[in-house]
Motif scaffolding. Structure first.
Motif, mmCIF file in Angstrom:
data_model
loop_
_atom_site.group_PDB
_atom_site.id
_atom_site.type_symbol
_atom_site.label_atom_id
_atom_site.label_comp_id
_atom_site.label_asym_id
_atom_site.label_seq_id
_atom_site.Cartn_x
_atom_site.Cartn_y
_atom_site.Cartn_z
ATOM 1 N N ILE A 118 0.805 -1.174 0.061
ATOM 2 C CA ILE A 118 0.135 0.159 -0.020
ATOM 3 C C ILE A 118 0.856 1.254 -0.060
ATOM 4 O O ILE A 118 1.465 1.379 0.975
ATOM 5 C CB ILE A 118 -0.758 -0.035 1.233
ATOM 6 N N ARG A 119 1.153 1.846 -1.127
ATOM 7 C CA ARG A 119 1.689 2.994 -1.190
ATOM 8 C C ARG A 119 0.969 4.358 -1.184
ATOM 9 O O ARG A 119 -0.030 4.322 -2.111
ATOM 10 C CB ARG A 119 2.602 2.947 -2.345
ATOM 11 N N ARG A 120 1.553 5.461 -0.669
ATOM 12 C CA ARG A 120 0.959 6.878 -0.646
ATOM 13 C C ARG A 120 1.414 7.230 -1.980
ATOM 14 O O ARG A 120 2.368 7.292 -2.529
ATOM 15 C CB ARG A 120 1.345 7.534 0.530
ATOM 16 N N ILE A 121 0.351 7.935 -2.601
ATOM 17 C CA ILE A 121 0.662 9.099 -3.883
ATOM 18 C C ILE A 121 0.114 10.204 -3.602
ATOM 19 O O ILE A 121 -0.992 10.356 -3.574
ATOM 20 C CB ILE A 121 -0.033 8.291 -4.901
ATOM 21 N N GLY A 122 0.778 11.190 -3.268
ATOM 22 C CA GLY A 122 0.275 12.541 -2.847
ATOM 23 C C GLY A 122 -0.189 12.347 -1.611
ATOM 24 O O GLY A 122 0.268 11.475 -0.764
ATOM 25 N N THR A 123 -0.899 13.559 -1.016
ATOM 26 C CA THR A 123 -1.421 13.414 0.180
ATOM 27 C C THR A 123 -2.770 12.678 0.533
ATOM 28 O O THR A 123 -3.117 12.408 1.593
ATOM 29 C CB THR A 123 -1.811 15.098 0.513
ATOM 30 N N ASP A 124 -3.642 12.469 -0.567
ATOM 31 C CA ASP A 124 -4.913 11.792 -0.494
ATOM 32 C C ASP A 124 -4.742 10.409 -1.082
ATOM 33 O O ASP A 124 -5.724 9.590 -0.556
ATOM 34 C CB ASP A 124 -6.034 12.386 -1.074
ATOM 35 N N SER A 125 -4.226 10.172 -1.996
ATOM 36 C CA SER A 125 -4.139 8.716 -2.856
ATOM 37 C C SER A 125 -3.441 7.862 -2.242
ATOM 38 O O SER A 125 -2.146 8.082 -1.786
ATOM 39 C CB SER A 125 -4.024 9.123 -4.194
ATOM 40 N N LEU A 126 -3.914 6.291 -2.519
ATOM 41 C CA LEU A 126 -2.792 5.222 -2.245
ATOM 42 C C LEU A 126 -3.150 4.287 -3.361
ATOM 43 O O LEU A 126 -3.911 4.323 -4.111
ATOM 44 C CB LEU A 126 -3.741 4.579 -1.064
ATOM 45 N N LEU A 127 -2.080 3.501 -3.596
ATOM 46 C CA LEU A 127 -1.938 2.670 -4.658
ATOM 47 C C LEU A 127 -1.817 1.318 -3.962
ATOM 48 O O LEU A 127 -0.854 1.108 -3.286
ATOM 49 C CB LEU A 127 -0.724 3.064 -5.854
ATOM 50 N N VAL A 128 -2.603 0.472 -4.164
ATOM 51 C CA VAL A 128 -2.703 -1.137 -3.544
ATOM 52 C C VAL A 128 -2.286 -1.935 -4.414
ATOM 53 O O VAL A 128 -2.857 -2.078 -5.347
ATOM 54 C CB VAL A 128 -4.028 -1.223 -2.970
ATOM 55 N N SER A 129 -1.275 -2.788 -4.435
ATOM 56 C CA SER A 129 -0.978 -3.732 -5.170
ATOM 57 C C SER A 129 -1.194 -5.181 -4.877
ATOM 58 O O SER A 129 -0.718 -5.395 -3.605
ATOM 59 C CB SER A 129 0.745 -3.624 -5.541
ATOM 60 N N ASP A 130 -1.830 -6.021 -5.550
ATOM 61 C CA ASP A 130 -2.037 -7.455 -5.165
ATOM 62 C C ASP A 130 -0.829 -8.334 -5.440
ATOM 63 O O ASP A 130 0.274 -7.691 -6.153
ATOM 64 C CB ASP A 130 -3.318 -7.678 -5.952
ATOM 65 N N THR A 131 -1.007 -9.544 -5.388
ATOM 66 C CA THR A 131 0.220 -10.590 -5.705
ATOM 67 C C THR A 131 0.314 -10.831 -7.162
ATOM 68 O O THR A 131 1.404 -11.340 -7.352
ATOM 69 C CB THR A 131 -0.208 -11.993 -4.850
ATOM 70 N N HIS A 132 -0.646 -10.373 -7.953
ATOM 71 C CA HIS A 132 -0.524 -10.295 -9.479
ATOM 72 C C HIS A 132 -0.073 -9.364 -10.110
ATOM 73 O O HIS A 132 0.296 -9.239 -11.367
ATOM 74 C CB HIS A 132 -1.952 -11.147 -9.966
ATOM 75 N N GLY A 133 0.406 -8.400 -9.242
ATOM 76 C CA GLY A 133 0.915 -7.149 -9.900
ATOM 77 C C GLY A 133 -0.289 -5.891 -10.334
ATOM 78 O O GLY A 133 0.146 -4.932 -10.931
ATOM 79 N N ILE A 134 -1.297 -6.603 -10.026
ATOM 80 C CA ILE A 134 -2.210 -5.614 -10.537
ATOM 81 C C ILE A 134 -2.416 -4.523 -9.491
ATOM 82 O O ILE A 134 -2.451 -4.738 -8.233
ATOM 83 C CB ILE A 134 -3.826 -6.289 -10.574
#
Length: 156
Positions: A118-134
Motif C-alpha cells: 500500500i503506497r501513498r501517492i500525494g496526500t490523499d491517494s493510495l496505490l494498492v498492489s495485489d500478488t499478481h501485480g495489479i
C-alpha cells in the motif's frame, strides 16, 4: 510541435499512425501519461515504437474531438487500474490476507502480501498492489465510507 501540427488515425491493424507537419509518418505510436494518477488528462507524450517522444500534448481536451477520442481509446485499452470505492471485507488484519473491494469495474477479491504493498501517492491517494501485480487506486482515502476507513487504518 503543437497539438494541431499532426494528424492521428488507425491503420488497418488497429495501430495508431501519426503524420507530423512535415509529412513524416510514425506508425505504431502510443500515448504515455506523465502523471497517470494526479493529472491523467494533462501531460501526455505520443511515443514511437522505439519509445522516442514524437509529440507532447499539454491536455487531451485541447485536441480535436476525433483525435482526443483516439488517444483516450488507446489509453483505455492499455491501462487497467480499477479504482476502489469501498473496502467490503478483509480475511485478516495480518498479511497476507484477502481483500474484497467494490471498484469502478465491479467487485474484486485480491491478496495483499504486506503493508508495503500500500503506497501513498500525494496526500490523499493510495496505490494498492495485489500478488499478481495489479494496481488498485484509492483516489482519496478521506472520502471512503467509515467501514472502509477503519479497515484501511489497520494497514497504514
Amino acid at each position: 510541435m503543437t497539438t494541431t501540427d499532426f494528424k492521428l488515425r488507425r491503420d488497418p491493424f488497429g495501430r495508431l499512425v501519426l503524420t507530423d507537419a512535415n509529412g513524416t509518418v510514425h506508425e505504431g505510436v502510443s500515448p504515455v501519461r506523465a502523471f497517470p494518477i494526479q493529472a491523467p488528462d494533462e501531460g501526455l507524450a505520443l511515443v514511437n515504437s522505439d519509445g522516442k517522444e514524437v509529440v507532447w500534448l499539454d491536455r487531451v481536451d485541447d485536441l480535436p474531438a476525433e483525435t482526443a477520442a483516439l488517444v483516450r481509446e488507446e489509453l483505455a485499452g492499455r491501462e487497467f487500474m480499477p479504482e476502489i470505492a469501498r473496502i467490503v471485507d478483509v480475511t485478516s488484519f495480518a498479511t497476507p490476507c484477502t481483500w474484497t473491494v467494490e471498484t469502478d469495474r465491479g467487485v474484486a477479491d485480491f491478496v495483499l502480501r504486506g503493508e508495503e504493498d500500500i503506497r501513498r501517492i500525494g496526500t490523499d491517494s493510495l496505490l494498492v498492489s495485489d500478488t499478481h501485480g495489479i494496481h488498485f487506486l484509492i483516489r482519496n482515502q478521506y472520502t471512503l465510507d467509515k467501514h472502509s476507513k477503519k479497515i484501511l487504518d489497520r494497514f497504514l
